[in-house]
Design a protein around this motif. Structure first.
Motif, PDB file in Angstrom:
ATOM      1  N   GLU A   1      -2.993 -43.356 -55.058  1.00  0.00           N
ATOM      2  CA  GLU A   1      -3.443 -44.868 -55.051  1.00  0.00           C
ATOM      3  C   GLU A   1      -2.181 -45.406 -55.388  1.00  0.00           C
ATOM      4  O   GLU A   1      -1.971 -46.453 -54.626  1.00  0.00           O
ATOM      5  CB  GLU A   1      -3.879 -44.725 -56.466  1.00  0.00           C
ATOM      6  N   LEU A   2      -1.371 -45.033 -55.912  1.00  0.00           N
ATOM      7  CA  LEU A   2      -0.056 -45.783 -56.040  1.00  0.00           C
ATOM      8  C   LEU A   2       0.706 -46.090 -55.197  1.00  0.00           C
ATOM      9  O   LEU A   2       1.612 -46.631 -54.572  1.00  0.00           O
ATOM     10  CB  LEU A   2       1.427 -45.195 -56.948  1.00  0.00           C
TER      11      LEU A   2
ATOM     12  N   THR B   1       0.579 -49.381 -39.137  1.00  0.00           N
ATOM     13  CA  THR B   1      -0.612 -48.054 -39.365  1.00  0.00           C
ATOM     14  C   THR B   1       0.075 -47.515 -40.260  1.00  0.00           C
ATOM     15  O   THR B   1       0.603 -46.748 -39.715  1.00  0.00           O
ATOM     16  CB  THR B   1      -1.990 -47.573 -38.969  1.00  0.00           C
ATOM     17  N   ILE B   2       0.217 -47.150 -41.762  1.00  0.00           N
ATOM     18  CA  ILE B   2       0.419 -46.094 -42.073  1.00  0.00           C
ATOM     19  C   ILE B   2      -0.320 -45.184 -42.844  1.00  0.00           C
ATOM     20  O   ILE B   2      -1.110 -44.946 -43.742  1.00  0.00           O
ATOM     21  CB  ILE B   2       1.414 -46.198 -43.084  1.00  0.00           C
ATOM     22  N   ASN B   3      -0.170 -43.664 -42.156  1.00  0.00           N
ATOM     23  CA  ASN B   3      -1.387 -42.990 -43.202  1.00  0.00           C
ATOM     24  C   ASN B   3      -0.411 -41.874 -43.490  1.00  0.00           C
ATOM     25  O   ASN B   3       0.369 -41.143 -43.564  1.00  0.00           O
ATOM     26  CB  ASN B   3      -1.590 -41.548 -41.589  1.00  0.00           C
TER      27      ASN B   3
ATOM     28  N   ALA C   1      -7.039 -58.962 -47.947  1.00  0.00           N
ATOM     29  CA  ALA C   1      -6.634 -57.834 -46.607  1.00  0.00           C
ATOM     30  C   ALA C   1      -7.472 -56.544 -47.267  1.00  0.00           C
ATOM     31  O   ALA C   1      -7.536 -56.334 -48.634  1.00  0.00           O
ATOM     32  CB  ALA C   1      -5.415 -57.710 -47.114  1.00  0.00           C
ATOM     33  N   ALA C   2      -8.255 -56.310 -46.514  1.00  0.00           N
ATOM     34  CA  ALA C   2      -9.064 -55.326 -46.738  1.00  0.00           C
ATOM     35  C   ALA C   2      -7.908 -53.879 -47.069  1.00  0.00           C
ATOM     36  O   ALA C   2      -6.851 -54.058 -45.810  1.00  0.00           O
ATOM     37  CB  ALA C   2      -9.610 -54.534 -45.311  1.00  0.00           C
TER      38      ALA C   2
ATOM     39  N   ILE D   1       1.037 -48.987 -49.741  1.00  0.00           N
ATOM     40  CA  ILE D   1       1.036 -49.288 -48.001  1.00  0.00           C
ATOM     41  C   ILE D   1       0.433 -50.570 -47.889  1.00  0.00           C
ATOM     42  O   ILE D   1       0.295 -50.988 -46.695  1.00  0.00           O
ATOM     43  CB  ILE D   1       0.754 -47.870 -47.712  1.00  0.00           C
ATOM     44  N   ASP D   2      -0.238 -51.066 -48.988  1.00  0.00           N
ATOM     45  CA  ASP D   2      -1.852 -52.308 -48.825  1.00  0.00           C
ATOM     46  C   ASP D   2      -0.693 -53.110 -48.982  1.00  0.00           C
ATOM     47  O   ASP D   2      -0.575 -53.880 -48.236  1.00  0.00           O
ATOM     48  CB  ASP D   2      -2.809 -52.244 -49.394  1.00  0.00           C
TER      49      ASP D   2
END
Length: 453
Positions: A70-71, A87-89, A11-12, A76-77
């Protein structure tokens, strides 16, 4: 950790852009192996990854947080790998701006659907929050401390982790003083004797403090050790402070004696105890869990150990107070499709053990999730391992207004630096807190402690 049937996919990591001027957003273009679950997982509260979100149609939400890009991006990823239509901004705001900008945003029509919560700002946020769409009884089965967050039968956020104070000691100084693991103190009397051995003087001048509590005695002693003596911070009505109690006076007298009588430290040596320990000037300090990460990053040359806070008699009513790291809040004014995503994301976070472990290790908090109490990764962190045996004997007083800490700090400073006697200083703190809390809706939850009298 429970076994899960998983499929591994590539997954990107999505690139995130900030949609508002409220802060910068995290972005990453690196690809990661993300394990995507294909079957329901969790304990009592379960997450089913096969359930489509928003009927599979594209939907986008904002998640506001402070300083842990980053955490947050990692969870989210993992979530969007299950739901690629979401999509979570991620919008990062500096801590000092967050608590001004967030309430204003939530009061409008375009606030974030999902946002990071800190319970010290409970009163600022609770009226903007939607209750979690998870049965309270299910949350109580899986997490400690849920009952303290119930409002009119509903829960708006809970703790994912519990942070409290422990003793950090310099191993090199410990060894040079001839101390071993057998000398780890269990009582305050033993602690003082150990601290005497760790204290070094040049004539009458301290050059190494055995114990230093300068600048945060109010947080790590005055607002917690009263529980060891069986007295709460608030009276039975849950609103009136109890800071001029006999227990508080005993704790304050012990601190005064540590410096004046036992001479294991000084108000004039190492003005900030946390910095003094990190700089190799003080042999022991009591600090909360976040200090573990501070030592690892800022003062990585200090070889330190951790042990549980001592008690007066070895059999305390409770060891100390704790504070919780909170789960996310859901904006009740967000569009329904965005609220649905936010609710689903919170459930995913609570059920996903990987996220729970990652967040607790990052914050050095002991997991509130009961099934993770003996998790190997958690117990590798010494600041968490020392809490594992007695974690149920720590009390959360509730989201105390900041004036409680501020007024108790002023009381201690008056005693140490201005010559005010203990009774007078604590009586003034009692009166000041009552005055400062006059318009507060705070209600102590000390009565919900599992071993409450």
């Amino acid at each position: 950790m429970k076994k899960k049937l998983i499929a591994t996919v590539m997954a990107a990591t999505m690139a995130v852009t900030a949609l508002t001027g409220c802060g910068s957003s995290s972005s990453s273009s690196a690809k990661k192996d993300i394990k995507v679950p294909t079957e329901p997982f969790g304990d009592t509260v379960k997450y089913d990854p096969s359930v489509e979100i928003n009927d599979g149609k594209d939907v986008s939400i904002d998640l506001w947080e402070w300083g842990s890009d980053e955490l947050f991006q990692e969870i989210i990823d993992r979530y969007t790998a299950i739901h690629p239509n979401v999509t979570i901004n991620l919008v990062d705001n500096p801590w000092e701006d967050y608590w001004t900008k967030l309430p204003l945003a939530l009061d409008g029509e375009n606030g974030p659907a999902l946002f990071n919560v800190h319970n010290s700002y409970h009163e600022n946020l609770i009226n903007y929050m939607a209750p979690l769409d998870i049965p309270v009884e299910d949350l109580e089965q899986d997490f400690n401390g849920v009952n303290a967050h119930v409002i009119d039968g509903k829960v708006y956020y809970i703790d994912y982790g519990m942070m409290t104070g422990s003793v950090y000691y310099n191993k090199e100084m410990w060894k040079e003083a001839g101390l071993t693991d057998d000398d780890i103190p269990k009582t305050w009397d033993e602690m003082i004797e150990v601290a005497k051995k760790l204290t070094i003087k040049d004539g009458d001048k301290i050059v190494q403090a055995g114990l230093n509590f300068n600048n945060d005695f109010h947080q790590n002693y005055l607002l917690g050790l009263n529980y060891q003596l069986g007295e709460n911070l608030f009276q039975e009505d849950g609103k009136t402070p109890n800071v001029n109690s006999d227990a508080m006076k005993k704790v304050m007298q012990m601190l005064v004696d540590m410096y004046d009588k036992d001479q294991i430290g000084s108000k004039d040596f190492g003005e900030n105890c946390a910095d003094s320990f990190g700089q190799g000037q003080s042999a022991m300090v009591i600090q909360w869990g976040h200090y573990y990460n501070t030592l690892k990053t800022t003062w990585s040359d200090i070889d330190f150990g951790v042990f549980e806070i001592p008690t007066f008699d070895g059999n305390p009513y409770a060891y100390n107070r704790y504070n919780g790291e909170s789960t996310f809040g859901v904006n009740k004014k967000a569009p329904k499709d965005q609220q649905a995503v936010a609710q689903d994301f919170v459930k995913f976070f609570l059920c996903d053990d990987e996220s729970q472990v990652d967040f607790n290790l990052a914050m050095s908090t002991f997991p509130a999730k009961k099934s993770l109490a003996d998790n190997e990764e958690i117990l590798k962190n010494p600041s968490l391992k020392v809490l594992s045996e007695h974690i149920d004997h720590y009390i959360w007083p509730g989201p105390m207004p900041s004036c409680v800490e501020e007024d108790m700090k002023k009381a201690g400073e008056d005693i140490f630096y201005n010559g005010v006697d203990i009774d007078t200083a604590l009586d003034k703190a009692q009166a000041d807190i009552i005055k400062d809390m006059k318009s507060s809706s705070f209600q102590s939850v000390e009565n919900l402690y599992e071993f409450a009298k």
